[in-house]
Design a protein around this motif. Structure first.
Motif, PDB file in Angstrom:
ATOM      1  N   HIS A   1       0.752  -1.404   0.060  1.00 27.35           N
ATOM      2  CA  HIS A   1      -0.132  -0.091   0.197  1.00 27.35           C
ATOM      3  C   HIS A   1       0.743   1.123  -0.150  1.00 27.35           C
ATOM      4  CE1 HIS A   1      -3.475  -2.504   0.776  1.00 27.35           C
ATOM      5  NE2 HIS A   1      -2.705  -3.137   1.689  1.00 27.35           N
ATOM      6  N   ASP A   2       0.482   2.242  -0.576  1.00 29.76           N
ATOM      7  CA  ASP A   2       1.054   3.408  -0.621  1.00 29.76           C
ATOM      8  C   ASP A   2       0.896   4.183   0.847  1.00 29.76           C
ATOM      9  OD1 ASP A   2       2.002   5.943  -0.971  1.00 29.76           O
ATOM     10  OD2 ASP A   2       1.281   6.362  -3.109  1.00 29.76           O
ATOM     11  N   MET A   3       2.058   4.239   1.572  1.00 29.84           N
ATOM     12  CA  MET A   3       1.830   4.967   2.911  1.00 29.84           C
ATOM     13  C   MET A   3       1.807   6.556   2.911  1.00 29.84           C
ATOM     14  SD  MET A   3       1.597   2.825   5.101  1.00 29.84           S
ATOM     15  CE  MET A   3       1.907   3.860   6.506  1.00 29.84           C
ATOM     16  N   ARG A   4       1.807   6.985   1.612  1.00 26.35           N
ATOM     17  CA  ARG A   4       1.715   8.728   1.350  1.00 26.35           C
ATOM     18  C   ARG A   4       0.337   8.900   1.676  1.00 26.35           C
ATOM     19  NH1 ARG A   4       5.677   9.034  -3.458  1.00 26.35           N
ATOM     20  NH2 ARG A   4       4.369   7.218  -3.812  1.00 26.35           N
ATOM     21  N   THR A   5      -0.716   8.042   1.309  1.00 25.51           N
ATOM     22  CA  THR A   5      -1.965   8.445   1.141  1.00 25.51           C
ATOM     23  C   THR A   5      -2.540   7.989   2.426  1.00 25.51           C
ATOM     24  OG1 THR A   5      -2.650   6.100   0.083  1.00 25.51           O
ATOM     25  CG2 THR A   5      -2.083   7.822  -1.345  1.00 25.51           C
ATOM     26  N   GLY A   6      -3.972   8.608   2.638  1.00 27.27           N
ATOM     27  CA  GLY A   6      -4.762   8.388   3.861  1.00 27.27           C
ATOM     28  C   GLY A   6      -5.310   6.993   3.690  1.00 27.27           C
ATOM     29  N   GLU A   7      -5.647   6.416   2.487  1.00 25.14           N
ATOM     30  CA  GLU A   7      -6.192   5.086   2.335  1.00 25.14           C
ATOM     31  C   GLU A   7      -5.138   4.097   2.511  1.00 25.14           C
ATOM     32  OE1 GLU A   7      -7.033   6.872  -1.201  1.00 25.14           O
ATOM     33  OE2 GLU A   7      -7.768   8.173   0.243  1.00 25.14           O
ATOM     34  N   GLY A   8      -3.974   4.284   2.355  1.00 19.96           N
ATOM     35  CA  GLY A   8      -2.805   3.315   2.303  1.00 19.96           C
ATOM     36  C   GLY A   8      -2.637   3.309   3.592  1.00 19.96           C
ATOM     37  N   LYS A   9      -2.485   4.205   4.606  1.00 17.40           N
ATOM     38  CA  LYS A   9      -2.547   4.116   6.054  1.00 17.40           C
ATOM     39  C   LYS A   9      -3.420   3.315   6.605  1.00 17.40           C
ATOM     40  CE  LYS A   9       0.552   8.178   6.715  1.00 17.40           C
ATOM     41  NZ  LYS A   9       0.655   9.528   6.904  1.00 17.40           N
ATOM     42  N   VAL A  10      -4.483   3.618   6.223  1.00 22.74           N
ATOM     43  CA  VAL A  10      -5.820   2.801   6.731  1.00 22.74           C
ATOM     44  C   VAL A  10      -5.681   1.225   6.621  1.00 22.74           C
ATOM     45  CG1 VAL A  10      -8.255   2.587   6.689  1.00 22.74           C
ATOM     46  CG2 VAL A  10      -7.403   4.816   6.725  1.00 22.74           C
ATOM     47  N   GLU A  11      -5.596   1.337   5.309  1.00 25.94           N
ATOM     48  CA  GLU A  11      -5.344  -0.268   4.980  1.00 25.94           C
ATOM     49  C   GLU A  11      -4.310  -1.013   5.830  1.00 25.94           C
ATOM     50  OE1 GLU A  11      -7.085  -2.211   3.018  1.00 25.94           O
ATOM     51  OE2 GLU A  11      -8.497  -0.451   2.800  1.00 25.94           O
ATOM     52  N   VAL A  12      -3.203  -0.351   5.992  1.00 30.53           N
ATOM     53  CA  VAL A  12      -1.960  -0.908   6.671  1.00 30.53           C
ATOM     54  C   VAL A  12      -2.452  -1.258   8.149  1.00 30.53           C
ATOM     55  CG1 VAL A  12       0.489  -0.533   7.565  1.00 30.53           C
ATOM     56  CG2 VAL A  12      -0.250  -0.059   5.205  1.00 30.53           C
ATOM     57  N   LEU A  13      -3.138  -0.051   8.877  1.00 30.43           N
ATOM     58  CA  LEU A  13      -3.486  -0.207  10.073  1.00 30.43           C
ATOM     59  C   LEU A  13      -4.584  -1.405  10.405  1.00 30.43           C
ATOM     60  CD1 LEU A  13      -3.953   3.466  11.555  1.00 30.43           C
ATOM     61  CD2 LEU A  13      -2.316   1.458  12.361  1.00 30.43           C
ATOM     62  N   LYS A  14      -5.524  -1.341   9.233  1.00 32.65           N
ATOM     63  CA  LYS A  14      -6.457  -2.708   9.577  1.00 32.65           C
ATOM     64  C   LYS A  14      -5.606  -3.890   9.546  1.00 32.65           C
ATOM     65  CE  LYS A  14     -10.277  -0.923   6.456  1.00 32.65           C
ATOM     66  NZ  LYS A  14     -10.552  -1.270   5.388  1.00 32.65           N
ATOM     67  N   LEU A  15      -4.581  -3.864   8.877  1.00 32.55           N
ATOM     68  CA  LEU A  15      -4.049  -5.517   8.912  1.00 32.55           C
ATOM     69  C   LEU A  15      -3.156  -5.646  10.349  1.00 32.55           C
ATOM     70  CD1 LEU A  15      -1.722  -5.639   5.464  1.00 32.55           C
ATOM     71  CD2 LEU A  15      -3.190  -7.596   6.742  1.00 32.55           C
ATOM     72  N   LEU A  16      -2.742  -4.529  11.000  1.00 26.23           N
ATOM     73  CA  LEU A  16      -2.070  -4.452  12.050  1.00 26.23           C
ATOM     74  C   LEU A  16      -2.631  -4.513  13.358  1.00 26.23           C
ATOM     75  CD1 LEU A  16       0.933  -2.172  11.324  1.00 26.23           C
ATOM     76  CD2 LEU A  16       1.054  -4.457  11.663  1.00 26.23           C
ATOM     77  N   VAL A  17      -3.672  -3.904  13.363  1.00 26.77           N
ATOM     78  CA  VAL A  17      -4.411  -3.534  14.611  1.00 26.77           C
ATOM     79  C   VAL A  17      -4.831  -4.899  15.242  1.00 26.77           C
ATOM     80  CG1 VAL A  17      -6.473  -2.745  15.671  1.00 26.77           C
ATOM     81  CG2 VAL A  17      -5.069  -1.194  14.420  1.00 26.77           C
ATOM     82  N   PRO A  18      -5.686  -5.960  14.404  1.00 21.53           N
ATOM     83  CA  PRO A  18      -6.172  -6.953  15.214  1.00 21.53           C
ATOM     84  C   PRO A  18      -4.936  -7.957  15.506  1.00 21.53           C
ATOM     85  CG  PRO A  18      -6.780  -6.944  12.620  1.00 21.53           C
ATOM     86  CD  PRO A  18      -6.179  -5.794  12.997  1.00 21.53           C
ATOM     87  N   ARG A  19      -3.826  -7.895  14.950  1.00 26.31           N
ATOM     88  CA  ARG A  19      -2.821  -8.578  15.244  1.00 26.31           C
ATOM     89  C   ARG A  19      -2.163  -8.245  16.728  1.00 26.31           C
ATOM     90  NH1 ARG A  19      -2.499  -9.242   9.741  1.00 26.31           N
ATOM     91  NH2 ARG A  19      -2.015 -11.264   9.131  1.00 26.31           N
ATOM     92  N   VAL A  20      -1.988  -6.812  16.678  1.00 25.03           N
ATOM     93  CA  VAL A  20      -1.607  -6.554  17.938  1.00 25.03           C
ATOM     94  C   VAL A  20      -2.277  -6.561  18.976  1.00 25.03           C
ATOM     95  CG1 VAL A  20      -0.641  -4.369  19.169  1.00 25.03           C
ATOM     96  CG2 VAL A  20      -0.341  -4.378  16.714  1.00 25.03           C
ATOM     97  N   GLN A  21      -3.693  -6.732  18.871  1.00 32.61           N
ATOM     98  CA  GLN A  21      -4.603  -6.942  19.987  1.00 32.61           C
ATOM     99  C   GLN A  21      -4.307  -8.350  20.519  1.00 32.61           C
ATOM    100  OE1 GLN A  21      -8.213  -5.245  18.269  1.00 32.61           O
ATOM    101  NE2 GLN A  21      -9.040  -5.393  20.232  1.00 32.61           N
ATOM    102  N   LYS A  22      -3.852  -9.186  19.872  1.00 26.83           N
ATOM    103  CA  LYS A  22      -3.533 -10.641  20.237  1.00 26.83           C
ATOM    104  C   LYS A  22      -2.627 -10.526  21.249  1.00 26.83           C
ATOM    105  CE  LYS A  22      -5.701 -13.382  16.592  1.00 26.83           C
ATOM    106  NZ  LYS A  22      -5.532 -12.963  15.225  1.00 26.83           N
ATOM    107  N   ILE A  23      -1.742  -9.759  21.572  1.00 18.06           N
ATOM    108  CA  ILE A  23      -0.621  -9.679  22.428  1.00 18.06           C
ATOM    109  C   ILE A  23      -1.495  -9.796  23.725  1.00 18.06           C
ATOM    110  CG2 ILE A  23       1.360  -8.256  23.642  1.00 18.06           C
ATOM    111  CD1 ILE A  23       1.918  -7.170  20.925  1.00 18.06           C
TER     112      ILE A  23
END
Ligand code: ZN
Length: 580
Positions: A371-393
């Motif tokens: 994803h293109d991290m310079r765009t808002g959508e890119g950032k949202v996509e990446v967070l969507k991937l990360l957040v549920p995983r981090v929550q598993k800690i």
């Protein structure tokens, strides 16, 4: 002393349990660790050095060293005795009263696997093993590695193996139950593994319990065939190579997790002693716990083409959920770990493991590549991937730290991310197990310990306690009762002996009394405890007397009431004098 007692007195429970649980000394006579019987984050599993027993204050499991080995290794009583006796070089009594049907069958299955191992290894060296040897050579495996891992070859029929079983007197029913032999409709037997390169699979104590077989002919399906589940082989319990790797894993406090037999063998041969393999399927909770008993740090090194596949993903989720620190080792040029070691050598592989990225950074990098991290959508996509995983800690503090670091790493607004996670934290409601409360009074606890550990005070304490009328009011009355009975019968007054005479609730009470604090006590403490007991005894007698006085008054027995009142006054005088 019977054999069980003899065994228990020569085996150190701390070192036996220490092979399964990372124990930390928590007192002069206690060790603590994470309970191997339930999932926990802070240790409540306690081992008592002197009295040689364990107890978990969260889930309540408790027992002696034999029970521990039975439960942990899934053995019968007899097998546990045998396994401990072997480990400590103690001779078992010849004709044993402990053998039972279950353990006989398991004994037979283990013996059959030993025999099968001999057969497969011999086949590999014979003419029939040529294709298998060619495959080994192609994979670049040295003869020492073949020897070390006990590789073998199952011939095209399995007839020789069946003959071997017959010669050694195994019944057809046992052969079928071994998972090594199948039965056709016409009743004839055949080898389950045919024309395959054979990998023996061991349990954690190093016994062969199953096999994996790799097809050598392209048309043979499946490529890898494993033993079915049997009385000795429970797939979800076993990790390939753990019995060899565990010592190094503990020493280096890290395990390298690979996928296949060949990966584990190749990486070990390259000089890494801390490798285990999941063998292609997603890890189970039991397997993760087996790893966790030895280390919390895992470097996952799955084949590059399957790193994103479901099994790997689920394995990693489970590792995170169990509180493991997960790093992902990535190998370039699409090579398997063993191919990589062969091609680049062990030093390069070591740096790959050393520089393995924390799981979350690895996910972040993969997401960033997509994803293109310079765009808002890119950032949202990446967070969507990360957040549920981090929550598993599972650890909240670590979860916040990782979230914070990741936000920085990704160049995302930190306050936004942290706020999100703070909400998630509140939803999880992590709770800590309450410290176990000891229902015994300090003085009765002290005296109980004195009776069990200090022969020099035993007699005095027991005789004083026996005279006590207030004994019936103490929580420990049945424990003392058992001690009186043992002393009267002239028996040994050990923890085991007393414990064996108690019902479950009192066993718990006794274990808590011994584990709550250290049991090393001084003469002064015992004297003080006896004095405190004496005071409560006197108080008890006075209150009993008072009750009898009012009873006599109520029923008009005035003389009786007078006599009792005099007796009470005498007692109170003595009590006052004692206080002065
Ligand atoms: Zn527990």
């Amino acid at each position: 002393m019977d054999f069980v007692e003899q065994l228990k007195s020569s085996v150190d429970i701390v070192s036996v349990i220490g092979e399964y649980v990372r124990l930390r000394r928590s007192g002069a006579q206690r060790y603590m660790g994470l309970c191997p019987f339930h999932n926990e984050k802070s240790p409540s599993f306690t081992v008592h050095v002197v009295h040689q027993f364990y107890k978990c204050f969260s889930c309540g499991v408790h027992g002696d060293v034999i029970k521990f080995v039975m439960e942990k290794d899934g053995l019968s009583f007899y097998e546990a005795l045998k396994s401990l006796a072997e480990r400590y070089g103690i001779a078992m009594p010849k004709r044993s009263q402990y053998a039972d049907e279950d353990s006989k069958l398991r004994g037979a299955l283990l013996a059959m696997h030993e025999a099968a191992q001999e057969n497969f290894a011999a086949n590999l060296k014979s003419q029939a093993g040529e294709a298998a040897r060619a495959y080994i050579a192609k994979r670049g495996l040295a003869p020492e590695a073949v020897e070390h891992f006990g590789l073998g070859y199952s011939d095209r029929t399995g007839r020789a193996l069946i003959r071997l079983f017959e010669q050694r007197g195994f019944a057809v029913a046992q052969m079928e139950q071994s998972g090594l032999v199948g039965k056709r409709q016409d009743g004839s037997l055949y080898g389950r593994f045919r024309n395959r390169l054979m990998f023996p699979i061991h349990n954690e104590s190093g016994k062969i319990i199953g096999f994996g077989g790799r097809a050598l002919a392209a048309e043979d399906e499946p490529k890898y065939l494993n033993s079915p589940e049997t009385d000795i082989y429970k797939k979800s319990y076993v990790l390939y190579n753990l019995h060899r790797a565990k010592e190094t894993v503990r020493k280096e406090d890290r395990v390298i997790l690979v996928e296949g037999y060949m990966d584990a063998i190749g990486v070990t041969a390259a000089g890494f002693g801390n490798v285990v393999a999941s063998c292609g399927t997603a890890l189970t909770e039991t397997q993760v716990k087996a790893i966790k008993r030895h280390t919390h740090r895992v470097a996952v090194n799955f084949d590059p083409d399957t790193a994103g596949a479901n099994a790997a993903e689920r394995s990693i989720d489970l590792l995170l959920a169990e509180g493991m620190q997960v790093r992902i080792a990535e190998l370039e040029d699409g090579l398997d770990p063993d191919e990589y070691c062969n091609k680049h050598g062990s030093e390069v592989y070591a740096t790959r493991i050393e520089n393995a990225k924390g799981y979350f950074y690895w996910v972040a990098d993969r997401a960033r590549a997509k994803h293109d991290m310079r765009t808002g959508e890119g950032k949202v996509e990446v967070l969507k991937l990360l957040v549920p995983r981090v929550q598993k800690i599972s650890d909240p503090l670590e979860r916040m730290t990782v979230a914070n670091d990741l936000a920085g790493y990704m160049g995302v607004d930190k306050s936004l991310v942290l706020d999100y996670f703070r909400k998630a934290v509140n939803q999880r409601q992590d709770r800590k197990p309450a410290a176990p409360k000891n229902p015994l009074r300090p003085d009765e606890r002290m005296l109980l310990i004195a009776v069990l550990t200090e022969p020099e005070w035993r007699e005095e304490v027991l005789s004083r306690m026996k005279e006590m009328e207030a004994l019936g009011t103490l929580e420990s009355r049945r424990i003392f009762g058992a001690a009186f009975a043992l002393a009267e019968a002239g028996g040994r007054l050990s923890f085991d002996e007393v414990n064996a005479r108690l019902a479950e609730a009192d066993q718990n009470l006794l274990a808590q009394a011994l584990l709550n604090e250290d049991c090393e006590i001084t003469r002064e403490e015992v004297t003080a405890a006896l004095e405190s007991m004496r005071r409560s005894e006197a108080q008890y007698r006075r209150s009993q007397l008072k009750a009898r006085i009012s009873e006599s008054e109520r029923s008009g027995k005035i003389e009786e009431a007078m006599r009792l009142t005099l007796e009470l006054q005498g007692l109170e005088r003595t009590a006052r004098e004692a206080r002065r």
